[in-house]
Design a protein around this motif. Sequence first.
Motif, short mmCIF file in Angstrom:
data_model
loop_
_atom_site.label_atom_id
_atom_site.label_comp_id
_atom_site.label_asym_id
_atom_site.label_seq_id
_atom_site.Cartn_x
_atom_site.Cartn_y
_atom_site.Cartn_z
N VAL A 182 0.72 -1.12 0.03
CA VAL A 182 -0.09 0.05 -0.22
C VAL A 182 1.01 1.20 0.15
CG1 VAL A 182 -2.01 -1.24 1.20
CG2 VAL A 182 -0.19 0.22 2.42
N ASP A 183 0.36 2.56 -0.55
CA ASP A 183 0.89 3.63 -0.49
C ASP A 183 0.58 4.42 0.63
OD1 ASP A 183 -1.44 4.76 -1.16
OD2 ASP A 183 -0.91 5.19 -3.33
N ALA A 184 0.96 5.58 0.82
CA ALA A 184 0.82 6.41 1.83
C ALA A 184 -0.81 6.81 2.27
CB ALA A 184 1.61 7.74 1.97
N THR A 185 -1.33 6.70 0.97
CA THR A 185 -3.14 6.96 1.05
C THR A 185 -3.92 5.49 1.30
OG1 THR A 185 -3.49 6.71 -1.11
CG2 THR A 185 -2.85 9.00 -0.45
N ASN A 186 -3.03 4.62 1.58
CA ASN A 186 -3.59 3.36 1.83
C ASN A 186 -4.05 2.39 0.42
OD1 ASN A 186 -3.65 1.36 4.07
ND2 ASN A 186 -5.65 1.36 3.91
N ARG A 187 -3.76 3.36 -0.53
CA ARG A 187 -4.37 2.55 -1.84
C ARG A 187 -3.15 1.45 -2.16
NH1 ARG A 187 -2.88 5.72 -7.43
NH2 ARG A 187 -3.44 3.67 -8.95
N ILE A 188 -4.00 0.32 -2.52
CA ILE A 188 -3.37 -1.23 -2.76
C ILE A 188 -2.65 -1.17 -4.21
CG2 ILE A 188 -3.54 -3.64 -2.98
CD1 ILE A 188 -6.23 -3.23 -1.27
N HIS B 148 6.17 0.96 2.10
CA HIS B 148 7.35 1.59 2.02
C HIS B 148 7.53 2.87 2.06
CE1 HIS B 148 9.20 -2.37 1.05
NE2 HIS B 148 8.47 -2.78 0.17
N ALA B 149 7.83 3.57 3.02
CA ALA B 149 7.95 4.94 3.07
C ALA B 149 9.49 5.49 2.78
CB ALA B 149 7.69 5.42 4.61
N PRO B 150 9.36 6.86 2.34
CA PRO B 150 10.68 7.18 2.11
C PRO B 150 11.94 7.37 3.26
CG PRO B 150 8.70 8.84 1.37
CD PRO B 150 8.26 7.79 2.26
N GLY B 151 13.05 7.53 2.95
CA GLY B 151 13.86 7.49 3.93
C GLY B 151 14.31 6.23 4.65
N LYS C 177 11.61 8.40 16.13
CA LYS C 177 12.23 9.37 15.25
C LYS C 177 12.16 9.03 13.90
CE LYS C 177 16.94 9.90 15.38
NZ LYS C 177 18.23 9.96 15.77
N LYS C 178 12.61 7.88 13.61
CA LYS C 178 12.16 7.34 12.26
C LYS C 178 10.99 7.51 11.54
CE LYS C 178 16.66 6.27 11.31
NZ LYS C 178 17.37 6.77 10.29
N LEU C 179 9.83 7.33 12.60
CA LEU C 179 8.45 7.34 11.87
C LEU C 179 7.95 8.53 11.87
CD1 LEU C 179 7.05 4.41 14.37
CD2 LEU C 179 7.23 4.28 11.89
N ASN C 180 8.77 9.61 12.16
CA ASN C 180 8.44 11.01 11.89
C ASN C 180 8.04 11.40 10.43
OD1 ASN C 180 8.30 12.25 14.38
ND2 ASN C 180 10.51 12.87 14.20
N ASN C 181 6.94 11.57 9.98
CA ASN C 181 6.41 12.13 8.71
C ASN C 181 6.40 11.01 7.65
OD1 ASN C 181 6.69 14.76 9.37
ND2 ASN C 181 9.05 14.63 9.21
N ILE C 182 6.18 9.88 8.27
CA ILE C 182 6.14 8.65 7.22
C ILE C 182 4.65 8.77 6.63
CG2 ILE C 182 7.62 7.04 8.08
CD1 ILE C 182 5.09 5.29 9.02
N VAL C 183 3.62 9.47 7.30
CA VAL C 183 2.17 9.52 6.99
C VAL C 183 1.52 8.52 7.22
CG1 VAL C 183 0.92 10.59 5.45
CG2 VAL C 183 3.04 11.57 5.20
N TRP C 184 1.71 7.40 6.48
CA TRP C 184 0.74 6.07 6.60
C TRP C 184 0.85 5.61 8.04
CZ3 TRP C 184 1.80 0.79 7.50
CH2 TRP C 184 0.81 -0.11 7.26
N GLN C 185 -0.41 5.63 8.91
CA GLN C 185 -0.65 5.38 10.04
C GLN C 185 0.37 5.82 11.30
OE1 GLN C 185 -2.82 2.54 10.63
NE2 GLN C 185 -3.14 1.76 8.85
N GLU C 186 0.70 7.10 10.64
CA GLU C 186 2.07 7.42 11.49
C GLU C 186 1.65 7.75 13.15
OE1 GLU C 186 4.13 11.05 9.77
OE2 GLU C 186 4.67 11.83 11.96
N SER C 187 0.37 8.49 13.27
CA SER C 187 0.33 8.61 14.83
C SER C 187 -0.05 7.40 15.85
CB SER C 187 -0.87 9.72 15.00
OG SER C 187 -1.93 9.33 14.10
N ARG C 188 -0.78 6.63 14.90
CA ARG C 188 -1.16 5.35 15.35
C ARG C 188 0.07 4.36 15.94
NH1 ARG C 188 -4.07 0.26 12.48
NH2 ARG C 188 -4.15 -0.99 14.35
#
Length: 393
Positions: free
Chosen positions: A97-103, A234-237, A285-296
Motif C-alpha cells: 500500500v501507499d501513503a494513502t492506503n491505496r493497494i 515502504h516509506a521514503p527514507g 524518530k524514524k517514524l516522523n513524517n511517514i504519513v501512513w498510520q504515523e500517529s497510530r
Amino acid sequence: MSDTLMNRNTHSSSPTRQDILIVGCGIAGPVLATLLLSSYIPIATLPQITVLERNTAALGSGQNIDIRGFGKHVIEKLGLTQEIKTGSTGEEGVKIVDATNRIWAQFAADKTGKVETGTSDVEILRGRLAEILLKQTKAVSKDVEARGGKGVEFIFGDSIEGLHQDKDKVHVQLRDAGKRSFDLVVGADGLHSKTRKLAWGSQQEGCLKPLHMFGAFFSAAKEEADGDWRSWHHAPGGVSVMLRPSGTKEKSTVLVLLADKNGTIAEEMAGSKRDVLAQKRLVLKKLNNIVWQESRLKRAVESADDFYFDTTAQIKLDRWSKGRVVLLGDAGHCASPFSGMGTTLALAGAYHLAGSLVAIPIDYQKAFARYEDSMRPLVQKAQGLPPEGHQLK
Ligand SMILES: Cc1cc2nc3c(=O)[nH]c(=O)nc-3n(C[C@H](O)[C@H](O)[C@H](O)COP(=O)(O)OP(=O)(O)OC[C@H]3O[C@@H](n4cnc5c(N)ncnc54)[C@H](O)[C@@H]3O)c2cc1C
C-alpha cells in the motif's frame, strides 16, 4: 510421540546417562529437550537435561513467524500441528500500500500449503509458539519423572558467563548459580549467542554478517480496517512498515524495518543493546513524517510492552561444534527474518541433533558431524537471499 527418532536407538552398547546443558529457551532449546526425552529408551539412559534461560520466564514477545517445509514435519512429529494451527494468525496474504492506503499489488496466501508464498499456511506469533513448545517440554519432563527418570532442570533468569572444556567435561560459570559441569553443552541462545562467543573465542569474530537493517517488532491495538491481510508500506527514507493480523481481536502486529546502509543506526545503538527506551526513541524518530498510520504507530511504540528490536544479520560458521559444545538454531546459522526460515531451521536443527545424539550416543563427535551433514543443505538454501533483495532504498 512415535517414529524414527525413537526407533533410531538401535545401538547395542548401553550408554551411560549424559548431562546436557541447553543454553536458551526460545524455539530450538525446548524442542531439543522434548525430543531427547521422548527418544531415549530405556529410561535409565535418558540424558539429564538442564535448560538455562536468561529471561525470568519464556518470552511471550515476538511477532509473526512462519513454519515451512521440514518445520511442518517436525511439528507433526511433536504432535503439535493442530494446536499450532489453532493458534495461527490467520493472515490471508500481503497487500502493498501507499501513503494513502491505496493497494498497488496483492498476493494471496495458499492455505492448502502446496505453494509457498510470503504468508505461510502455518503462521503463528513467536511468543505463542514459544509458550506451546515450553508447555510440551514441561509435560514430557513430568512424565519422565513419573516413570522414575530425571526430568528437565529449568534455570530461568540466569546466564552463562564462562566456559572451558577438557577431554571429559565442559565446565561453565553461571552468573548466579555458580560453577557447573556437563558432558555436552548446546548453544541455542540466538543470534548473539554467548555460548558461541565463549566456546569459539576470537574464531567466531566476523561470523555475524550484518544485512544493514534493523527491525522493531511490537503490537498495536487492532482497528477494524486492519482486517486479516498484511499491509506493507515502504516509506521514503529507508523505513518500511508491515501491519499484520495477530489472530486475536485485540491486537495487530507491527514490524518496522530501518535501513542502515551507512551504519549510523549501528553506531548510535552500539551502547544500547538492551535499552528498550533508547530503541523506542530511535524508532519514534524514524517514524516522523511517514504519513501512513504515523500517529497510530507512534502511540503503539510508546505503549508497547512487547517491543523487540534487533539488527538483521546472518551467522556463517565453518563448523557448528567445538569439542563438546554444539550450536543450534540462530546461534549457529541465523538466516535472518528475511528468509522466513529461522523457525523452520530451529525446529529442523533440534530434530536432527536429537536424532543424531540418539543414534550415536557413545560418540558425540560423530553425532555432531551427522547433525551438521543433515542440516547444511537446508541452511545453505535458507541463507541464499535474493541479491539486494533485503535492501531498502
Ligand atoms: C524476544 C524475541 C522475539 C523475536 N521475534 C521475532 C519475530 O517477530 N519475527 C521473527 O522472524 N523472528 C523473531 N525472533 C527470532 C526467532 O525467534 C528466531 O529466528 C528463530 O525462531 C530461531 O529460534 P532460536 O531458538 O534459535 O533463537 P531465539 O528464538 O532467539 O531464542 C534464543 C533464546 O536464548 C536466550 N538467551 C540469549 N542469550 C542467553 C544467555 N546468555 N543465557 C541464557 N539464555 C540466553 C534468549 O532469551 C532466547 O530465549 C525473535 C527472537 C526473540 C528472542
